[in-house]
Scaffold this motif. Structure first.
Motif, PDB file in Angstrom:
ATOM      1  N   SER A  62       0.836  -1.211   0.000  1.00  0.00           N
ATOM      2  CA  SER A  62       0.000   0.000   0.000  1.00  0.00           C
ATOM      3  C   SER A  62       0.867   1.256   0.000  1.00  0.00           C
ATOM      4  O   SER A  62       0.530   2.248  -0.657  1.00  0.00           O
ATOM      5  CB  SER A  62      -0.916   0.003   1.223  1.00  0.00           C
ATOM      6  N   ALA A  63       1.987   1.212   0.726  1.00  0.00           N
ATOM      7  CA  ALA A  63       2.889   2.366   0.771  1.00  0.00           C
ATOM      8  C   ALA A  63       3.471   2.648  -0.603  1.00  0.00           C
ATOM      9  O   ALA A  63       3.584   3.811  -1.018  1.00  0.00           O
ATOM     10  CB  ALA A  63       3.997   2.105   1.787  1.00  0.00           C
ATOM     11  N   ILE A  64       3.842   1.596  -1.343  1.00  0.00           N
ATOM     12  CA  ILE A  64       4.387   1.780  -2.694  1.00  0.00           C
ATOM     13  C   ILE A  64       3.333   2.361  -3.619  1.00  0.00           C
ATOM     14  O   ILE A  64       3.600   3.298  -4.386  1.00  0.00           O
ATOM     15  CB  ILE A  64       4.919   0.437  -3.239  1.00  0.00           C
ATOM     16  N   ARG A  65       2.110   1.826  -3.545  1.00  0.00           N
ATOM     17  CA  ARG A  65       1.032   2.351  -4.391  1.00  0.00           C
ATOM     18  C   ARG A  65       0.753   3.818  -4.069  1.00  0.00           C
ATOM     19  O   ARG A  65       0.521   4.635  -4.980  1.00  0.00           O
ATOM     20  CB  ARG A  65      -0.236   1.509  -4.217  1.00  0.00           C
ATOM     21  N   PHE A  66       0.784   4.151  -2.772  1.00  0.00           N
ATOM     22  CA  PHE A  66       0.541   5.546  -2.401  1.00  0.00           C
ATOM     23  C   PHE A  66       1.667   6.436  -2.898  1.00  0.00           C
ATOM     24  O   PHE A  66       1.414   7.565  -3.355  1.00  0.00           O
ATOM     25  CB  PHE A  66       0.404   5.682  -0.885  1.00  0.00           C
TER      26      PHE A  66
END
Length: 385
Positions: A62-66
């Motif tokens: 999720s951090a990478i997508r954000f």
């Protein structure tokens, strides 16, 4: 050197202040156009700091997508910031707020950034990871072309800001010249804080140019992260402090005033009428002391002497050879000379008595006319012969 926690605090403060200011602007019911334009500028600032805020995202995927999403928003905000700020300056320096001509020119690069951002968000996951992380190989085909186009757009942002700086400076020059056609005290309306924004943002632009050059050339120069963070927060604070108090300065009647003497060609003002207006103008200053009103405007003077503002403007330009500002200030300076010579009033008392709003503007106008400061003039006229 700032630590990462301090940088996180600055980024959070910048984003929060920008969002708070934008909401506050949208809640205003007066001067809607200027506040909406300022809100757009503040939102663009939020967009460029979104990825720097330490959002509490625990899941690595999720951090990478954000981070990828934040990079897309950053690019859109970067390309929109300069056109939006130009639009804001145009609104607060216009008589009637309206969209600028050829708006598509100003919207072109932000629109391209929006299209590229949408392409990034809809491309396959492995392609996005290849563009934005080092853990996957670079994609091929159209995803690679999108990434290269994004890099080119960042380079164009440097050129874009330089062009808008020139446009804003020219706009302010024209605005200040026009301001002197209808108001006698300009110090509170000259928008000097916009000049401060330009200087700071130009330095901010220089920092960004160094960073971009380091990314696309063999240069090894890098700019400390704290410089970028401090510039961003400083710009936002100035925008909030002055932008929230700023109101359009040009009166609605300014729209009827010609921009140049050539536009007086179709005027119905006769030489006899101009002579009569000239006499009334001089009587209003010499006998009625209207120049002592610090809020004197072309329209209040027109009401006093019973003449059209257009005719007064034409008479001042063609018969007297002065702008409204210079005509009124010539009487203020003459009045000040008499008070300096014949009274014991302080310079500050005289400043306000003759109609100036500040000591600095009085000194500037007095020295322009007499080639002396008020203190030096008083000394010269009171010195024994």
């Amino acid at each position: 050197m700032m630590t990462q926690p301090i940088l996180d605090i600055i980024a959070t403060a910048t984003f929060s202040l920008g969002l708070f200011g934008a909401v506050l602007c949208c809640l205003q019911t007066r001067d809607v156009w200027p506040f909406r334009a300022l809100a757009a500028v503040l939102l663009a600032s939020c967009a460029t700091t979104l990825g720097d805020v330490p959002w509490p995202i625990a899941n690595p995927d999720s951090a990478i997508r954000f981070d990828i999403f934040a990079a897309v928003i950053w690019l859109i905000g970067l390309m929109a910031a300069a056109p939006l700020f130009w639009g804001y300056v145009r609104v607060i320096t216009s008589v009637t707020p309206r969209l600028p001509p050829r708006i598509w020119v100003h919207a072109l690069l932000p629109t391209i950034a929006l299209i590229l951002g949408a392409a990034v968000l809809f491309m396959p996951q492995h392609a996005r990871l290849g563009l934005f992380t080092d853990t996957h190989p670079l994609p091929t085909g159209w995803p690679l072309a999108v990434g290269m186009a994004g890099e080119m757009l960042v380079l164009l942002a440097i050129v874009q800001w330089g062009a808008y700086v020139v446009a804003i400076i020219r706009r302010l020059h024209h605005y200040r010249k026009r301001l002197r056609s209808y108001v006698a005290s300009v110090e509170h309306n000259e928008l000097k804080w916009i000049g401060t924004i330009i200087v700071i943002y130009s330095a901010y632009w220089g920092v960004g140019a160094i960073d971009v050059a380091a990314d696309v050339t063999p240069l090894t120069a890098t700019v400390p992260a704290w410089i970028d963070a401090v510039f961003g927060l400083g710009l936002l604070v100035i925008l909030l402090l002055f932008g929230l108090r700023q109101r359009p300065s040009l009166a609605p009647g300014a729209a009827t005033l010609p921009d140049s003497a050539t536009k007086y060609e179709k005027s119905a003002l006769t030489p006899a009428m101009a002579d009569r207006i000239t006499r009334k103008l001089r009587a209003a200053m010499g006998d009625d002391k209207l120049h002592r009103d610090p809020n004197l405007s072309l329209w209040s003077l027109a009401r006093h002497i019973g003449a059209s503002p257009n005719y007064i403007s034409q008479t001042l330009n063609e018969n007297i050879g002065d702008s409204f500002f210079d005509f009124v200030n010539s009487y203020r300076i003459s009045d000040a000379q008499a008070l300096l010579r014949d009274t014991d009033q302080t310079v500050l008392e005289i400043t306000y008595d003759v109609g100036f709003n500040s000591r600095s503007s009085f000194y500037t106008a007095f020295k322009k006319v007499t080639r002396q400061t008020p203190t030096a003039y008083r000394g010269s006229v009171s010195a024994p012969t």
